[in-house]
Write a protein that holds these residues in place. Sequence first.
Motif, PDB file in Angstrom:
ATOM      1  N   ALA A  40       2.962  46.484 108.300  1.00 51.63           N
ATOM      2  CA  ALA A  40       3.527  45.449 108.898  1.00 51.63           C
ATOM      3  C   ALA A  40       2.540  44.679 109.619  1.00 51.63           C
ATOM      4  N   LEU A  41       1.348  45.248 109.815  1.00 53.65           N
ATOM      5  CA  LEU A  41       0.031  44.540 110.856  1.00 53.65           C
ATOM      6  C   LEU A  41      -0.430  43.672 109.492  1.00 53.65           C
ATOM      7  N   ALA A  42      -0.474  44.730 108.426  1.00 53.04           N
ATOM      8  CA  ALA A  42      -1.392  43.742 107.228  1.00 53.04           C
ATOM      9  C   ALA A  42      -0.106  42.579 106.628  1.00 53.04           C
ATOM     10  N   ASP A  43       1.218  42.646 106.750  1.00 50.75           N
ATOM     11  CA  ASP A  43       1.676  41.043 106.598  1.00 50.75           C
ATOM     12  C   ASP A  43       1.716  40.404 107.206  1.00 50.75           C
ATOM     13  N   VAL A  49      -3.219  34.562 111.688  1.00 53.95           N
ATOM     14  CA  VAL A  49      -4.514  33.816 112.685  1.00 53.95           C
ATOM     15  C   VAL A  49      -4.440  33.154 113.457  1.00 53.95           C
ATOM     16  N   HIS A  50      -5.715  32.880 112.616  1.00 47.18           N
ATOM     17  CA  HIS A  50      -5.536  31.349 113.389  1.00 47.18           C
ATOM     18  C   HIS A  50      -6.108  30.286 112.259  1.00 47.18           C
ATOM     19  N   PHE A  70      -6.833  41.845 100.248  1.00 45.73           N
ATOM     20  CA  PHE A  70      -6.647  41.538 101.501  1.00 45.73           C
ATOM     21  C   PHE A  70      -5.954  42.814 102.432  1.00 45.73           C
ATOM     22  N   ALA A  71      -5.076  42.556 102.310  1.00 42.10           N
ATOM     23  CA  ALA A  71      -4.244  43.506 103.025  1.00 42.10           C
ATOM     24  C   ALA A  71      -4.189  44.677 102.844  1.00 42.10           C
ATOM     25  N   ARG A  72      -4.613  45.405 102.136  1.00 46.00           N
ATOM     26  CA  ARG A  72      -5.620  46.370 101.801  1.00 46.00           C
ATOM     27  C   ARG A  72      -6.958  47.181 102.554  1.00 46.00           C
ATOM     28  N   GLY A  73      -7.672  46.233 103.175  1.00 43.35           N
ATOM     29  CA  GLY A  73      -8.791  45.746 104.011  1.00 43.35           C
ATOM     30  C   GLY A  73      -8.568  46.252 104.940  1.00 43.35           C
ATOM     31  N   VAL A  74      -7.247  45.330 105.467  1.00 46.54           N
ATOM     32  CA  VAL A  74      -6.971  45.609 106.646  1.00 46.54           C
ATOM     33  C   VAL A  74      -6.319  46.678 107.245  1.00 46.54           C
ATOM     34  N   MET A  75      -6.080  47.469 106.377  1.00 50.35           N
ATOM     35  CA  MET A  75      -5.350  48.817 106.804  1.00 50.35           C
ATOM     36  C   MET A  75      -6.605  50.170 106.714  1.00 50.35           C
ATOM     37  N   GLN A  76      -7.886  49.528 105.930  1.00 53.09           N
ATOM     38  CA  GLN A  76      -8.421  50.709 105.396  1.00 53.09           C
ATOM     39  C   GLN A  76      -9.346  50.519 106.427  1.00 53.09           C
ATOM     40  N   SER A  99      10.627  43.827 119.887  1.00 51.93           N
ATOM     41  CA  SER A  99      11.932  44.270 119.025  1.00 51.93           C
ATOM     42  C   SER A  99      11.510  45.372 118.376  1.00 51.93           C
ATOM     43  N   GLY A 100      10.895  45.825 117.501  1.00 55.68           N
ATOM     44  CA  GLY A 100      10.479  46.750 116.981  1.00 55.68           C
ATOM     45  C   GLY A 100       9.503  45.567 116.148  1.00 55.68           C
ATOM     46  N   ARG A 101       8.975  44.679 116.164  1.00 51.14           N
ATOM     47  CA  ARG A 101       8.553  44.293 114.886  1.00 51.14           C
ATOM     48  C   ARG A 101       6.720  44.266 115.159  1.00 51.14           C
ATOM     49  N   VAL A 102       6.224  44.886 113.867  1.00 59.11           N
ATOM     50  CA  VAL A 102       5.095  44.612 115.043  1.00 59.11           C
ATOM     51  C   VAL A 102       4.375  43.350 114.962  1.00 59.11           C
ATOM     52  N   LEU A 103       3.801  42.149 115.966  1.00 56.74           N
ATOM     53  CA  LEU A 103       3.167  40.749 115.605  1.00 56.74           C
ATOM     54  C   LEU A 103       2.078  40.936 116.008  1.00 56.74           C
TER      55      LEU A 103
END
Length: 223
Positions: A40-43, A49-50, A70-76, A99-103
Amino acid sequence: MSPVSEPDPADPVRHWPLAGLVVRTPRLELRPDDDVGLAALADRALDGVHPAEQMPFLEPWTDGTDTPGFARGVMQYAWRCRADLRPGRWSVNFLVRSSGRVLGMQTLTGTDFAVLREVGTGSWLTRAVQGRGLGTEMRHAVLALAFDHLGARLARSSAFADNAASRRVSERLGYTDDGVEQHVRRGRAAVLLRSRLTPQTWRRPSWTPEVDGLDACRELLGG
């Protein structure tokens, strides 16, 4: 004789106590990263972000959001921090949820913390929720964890001179100037402003964060 019960194999806290750590504020819940939350953070990073013309980070990790992986890199990146974590040097990446949602992410770091009692912080939020005071709230959360629960004596932060939003958060919380550095950012020189905060200069919020699950983590964090 009663049978001896086996530990729950699905309970990660047995071997990874950070899985049970949580810090709660009036609007947010911060927990160290988990794999489902990292997706969810990668999403959220893909959401933005800016502005593209800005770069608030020393490592320009947000460049290339339109490239494969790119998203995989965030997780890695978060996995590397988790794998390298040890009492002498740690970086805990808290997933920030509402409220349960990653921000976004709020990071707390320490090097030789058991001796130096110093921490560092860094953070980001998806653009959709910026400007609501959440960055201030999540920084307060980890400062309370560091100062009030881990016994930190000093917190450090830094921001580029043109990162007004981050600098405002630091000023609002009571940070004082701690020198300047020059870095190359996207091929050009940029000024990084360092700042420092102590428990005595911290302008505490009117609320007190709730911290659960820390005792099991103290040995791992040197606290």
